[in-house]
Design an enzyme around this catalytic site. Structure first.
Site, mmCIF file in Angstrom:
data_model
loop_
_atom_site.group_PDB
_atom_site.id
_atom_site.type_symbol
_atom_site.label_atom_id
_atom_site.label_comp_id
_atom_site.label_asym_id
_atom_site.label_seq_id
_atom_site.Cartn_x
_atom_site.Cartn_y
_atom_site.Cartn_z
ATOM 1 N N ARG A 61 -28.220 48.354 -27.263
ATOM 2 C CA ARG A 61 -27.055 47.773 -25.825
ATOM 3 C C ARG A 61 -25.784 47.864 -26.969
ATOM 4 O O ARG A 61 -24.349 47.827 -26.725
ATOM 5 C CB ARG A 61 -27.318 46.250 -25.991
ATOM 6 C CG ARG A 61 -28.443 46.258 -24.412
ATOM 7 C CD ARG A 61 -29.137 44.789 -25.122
ATOM 8 N NE ARG A 61 -28.446 43.504 -23.801
ATOM 9 C CZ ARG A 61 -28.329 42.227 -24.083
ATOM 10 N NH1 ARG A 61 -29.155 41.813 -24.788
ATOM 11 N NH2 ARG A 61 -27.092 41.415 -23.369
ATOM 12 N N ASN A 97 -22.639 35.849 -22.260
ATOM 13 C CA ASN A 97 -22.722 36.808 -22.386
ATOM 14 C C ASN A 97 -22.098 37.382 -24.126
ATOM 15 O O ASN A 97 -21.222 37.085 -24.746
ATOM 16 C CB ASN A 97 -20.888 37.692 -21.758
ATOM 17 C CG ASN A 97 -21.569 38.454 -20.271
ATOM 18 O OD1 ASN A 97 -22.313 37.103 -19.594
ATOM 19 N ND2 ASN A 97 -20.556 37.691 -19.947
ATOM 20 N N HIS A 114 -24.271 32.171 -25.807
ATOM 21 C CA HIS A 114 -25.799 32.742 -25.861
ATOM 22 C C HIS A 114 -25.620 33.631 -27.797
ATOM 23 O O HIS A 114 -26.055 34.979 -27.898
ATOM 24 C CB HIS A 114 -25.895 33.309 -25.634
ATOM 25 C CG HIS A 114 -26.348 32.606 -24.108
ATOM 26 N ND1 HIS A 114 -26.489 32.721 -22.594
ATOM 27 C CD2 HIS A 114 -26.905 31.719 -24.474
ATOM 28 C CE1 HIS A 114 -26.941 32.125 -22.271
ATOM 29 N NE2 HIS A 114 -26.977 30.824 -22.624
ATOM 30 N N THR A 182 -22.560 34.304 -12.982
ATOM 31 C CA THR A 182 -23.480 33.742 -13.248
ATOM 32 C C THR A 182 -24.525 33.541 -12.337
ATOM 33 O O THR A 182 -24.416 33.059 -11.328
ATOM 34 C CB THR A 182 -23.446 32.455 -14.361
ATOM 35 O OG1 THR A 182 -24.589 32.590 -14.366
ATOM 36 C CG2 THR A 182 -22.938 32.009 -14.128
ATOM 37 N N ASN A 207 -18.544 34.486 -7.599
ATOM 38 C CA ASN A 207 -19.390 35.226 -8.148
ATOM 39 C C ASN A 207 -19.402 36.744 -6.769
ATOM 40 O O ASN A 207 -18.998 35.933 -6.116
ATOM 41 C CB ASN A 207 -20.713 34.572 -7.591
ATOM 42 C CG ASN A 207 -21.924 35.125 -8.770
ATOM 43 O OD1 ASN A 207 -21.605 35.175 -9.929
ATOM 44 N ND2 ASN A 207 -23.228 35.053 -8.022
ATOM 45 N N GLU A 209 -22.496 36.885 -4.875
ATOM 46 C CA GLU A 209 -23.344 36.002 -4.213
ATOM 47 C C GLU A 209 -23.641 35.116 -4.163
ATOM 48 O O GLU A 209 -23.783 34.437 -5.498
ATOM 49 C CB GLU A 209 -24.424 37.187 -3.753
ATOM 50 C CG GLU A 209 -25.365 37.087 -4.995
ATOM 51 C CD GLU A 209 -26.740 38.409 -5.212
ATOM 52 O OE1 GLU A 209 -26.310 39.323 -3.548
ATOM 53 O OE2 GLU A 209 -27.238 38.312 -5.554
HETATM 54 N N1 APR Z 1 -19.105 40.327 -9.630
HETATM 55 C C1 APR Z 1 -19.128 39.146 -9.883
HETATM 56 N N2 APR Z 1 -20.125 39.078 -9.965
HETATM 57 C C2 APR Z 1 -21.704 39.690 -9.388
HETATM 58 C C3 APR Z 1 -21.142 40.905 -9.934
HETATM 59 C C4 APR Z 1 -19.974 41.397 -9.645
HETATM 60 N N3 APR Z 1 -19.159 42.669 -9.738
HETATM 61 N N4 APR Z 1 -21.933 42.106 -10.134
HETATM 62 C C5 APR Z 1 -23.043 40.529 -10.689
HETATM 63 N N5 APR Z 1 -22.673 39.206 -10.037
HETATM 64 C C6 APR Z 1 -23.396 38.568 -9.937
HETATM 65 C C7 APR Z 1 -24.862 38.203 -9.615
HETATM 66 O O1 APR Z 1 -24.753 37.888 -7.887
HETATM 67 C C8 APR Z 1 -25.819 37.510 -10.495
HETATM 68 O O2 APR Z 1 -25.632 35.967 -9.438
HETATM 69 O O3 APR Z 1 -23.993 37.909 -11.764
HETATM 70 C C9 APR Z 1 -24.888 37.602 -11.804
HETATM 71 C C10 APR Z 1 -25.861 37.641 -12.519
HETATM 72 O O4 APR Z 1 -26.740 37.181 -13.319
HETATM 73 P P1 APR Z 1 -27.551 37.555 -14.066
HETATM 74 O O5 APR Z 1 -28.377 38.785 -13.879
HETATM 75 O O6 APR Z 1 -28.809 36.165 -14.327
HETATM 76 O O7 APR Z 1 -26.957 36.940 -15.418
HETATM 77 P P2 APR Z 1 -26.457 35.604 -15.865
HETATM 78 O O8 APR Z 1 -26.320 35.082 -14.953
HETATM 79 O O9 APR Z 1 -25.346 35.936 -16.860
HETATM 80 O O10 APR Z 1 -28.075 35.343 -17.133
HETATM 81 C C11 APR Z 1 -27.831 34.427 -17.572
HETATM 82 O O11 APR Z 1 -29.850 34.834 -19.068
HETATM 83 O O12 APR Z 1 -30.956 36.206 -19.493
HETATM 84 C C12 APR Z 1 -30.428 35.657 -19.772
HETATM 85 O O13 APR Z 1 -28.823 35.366 -22.270
HETATM 86 C C13 APR Z 1 -28.829 36.090 -20.947
HETATM 87 O O14 APR Z 1 -26.722 35.276 -20.792
HETATM 88 C C14 APR Z 1 -27.635 36.212 -19.922
HETATM 89 C C15 APR Z 1 -28.273 34.347 -19.177
#
Ligand code: APR
Length: 238
Positions: A61, A97, A114, A182, A207, A209
């Site tokens: 990464r 992130n 994180h 998120t 977001n 969704e």
């Molecule tokens: N624009 C806006 N939102 C988006 C996009 C985009 N282009 N693409 C995806 N998303 C949204 C998704 O709908 C989802 O709700 O971003 C979110 C990503 O969610 P996760 O994959 O769960 O990531 P995150 O919320 O950052 O995870 C939190 O979990 O695994 C741990 O440490 C890791 O920091 C991370 C934490």
């Protein structure tokens, strides 16, 4: 959105804000956790069991970072930080992130709750160093010169996220709390919106969704961050 102009804003970002830059999210289809078992690569137990696997997970990464660029959402949040400061306000940007895209997008004050991919820490002496280098057990610590103790400066599941006090203070003094990109799956980050609402702070979700805690937000906008964050920032900065 309330009628009151928001000058002190707290923003929490997740991997969705980096998605359009080409950085994989975690729980979307084909996300990181569909390819790796988080227990093996993102827990202290996983690191103890197979440090080489964990180092390679983060090295891969880290190697990908130079190949991705901040997107319009990162740049808009940097403009928001400058604009709020210019009018005597403040942006507190808290990110889940570990990439450096907020920095490269121009944001100055970022709370990496994180941790950060581009930093490593030594289990022997605790030194945290900025390093884009490949981490391995053979790598010696720059400060104590001992090998065998280097790990990514990343918060694993089961470990305490960073900057929680500063985040709580910022939320308590905010005019607006905004969650961007998120899923609201991981605490304590996912609990910030409830903290804000309990303190009477309006909360907004930007977001792709609805997240798992979408019902807690007073205002929601859905779409790709690169498309919905810049116009929102323009509204805030008037
Ligand atoms: N624009 C806006 N939102 C988006 C996009 C985009 N282009 N693409 C995806 N998303 C949204 C998704 O709908 C989802 O709700 O971003 C979110 C990503 O969610 P996760 O994959 O769960 O990531 P995150 O919320 O950052 O995870 C939190 O979990 O695994 C741990 O440490 C890791 O920091 C991370 C934490």
């Amino acid at each position: 959105m309330t009628g009151k102009r928001a000058d002190n804003i707290v923003i929490l970002t997740g991997s969705g804000v980096s998605a359009e830059s080409g950085v994989a999210t975690f729980r979307d289809k084909d996300g990181v956790w569909s390819k790796y078992d988080y227990r093996q690569v993102a827990t202290p137990e996983g690191f103890a069991a197979d440090p080489a696997l964990v180092h390679e997970f983060y090295n891969a990464r880290r190697r990908a970072l130079p190949g991705v660029e901040p997107n319009a959402a990162h740049k808009a949040l940097a403009e928001l930080e400058r604009g709020l400061k210019a009018r005597g306000g403040k942006l507190t940007l808290i990110t889940q992130n570990v990439d450096d895209l907020h920095e490269r997008g121009g944001s100055q004050h970022i709370l990496h709750m994180h941790g950060e991919l581009l930093k490593s820490e030594c289990a022997h002496c605790g030194a945290v160093t900025v390093s884009a280098a490949e981490l391995s057990l053979d790598l010696a610590c720059e400060r104590c010169k001992q090998a065998g103790g280097m790990r990514p400066h990343v918060v694993w599941f089961g470990e305490m996220p960073r900057h929680l006090d500063e985040a709580a203070d910022a939320i308590a003094n905010a005019d607006l709390f905004v969650s961007i990109g998120t899923s609201g799956s991981v605490y304590p980050a996912a609990g910030f919106v409830a903290e804000a609402r309990a303190l009477g702070v309006p909360a907004m979700e930007l977001n792709l969704e609805p997240s798992e805690n979408a019902h807690l937000f007073t205002d929601v906008r859905y779409g790709p961050a690169g498309e919905i964050v810049p116009p929102w920032v323009s509204e805030i900065l008037g």
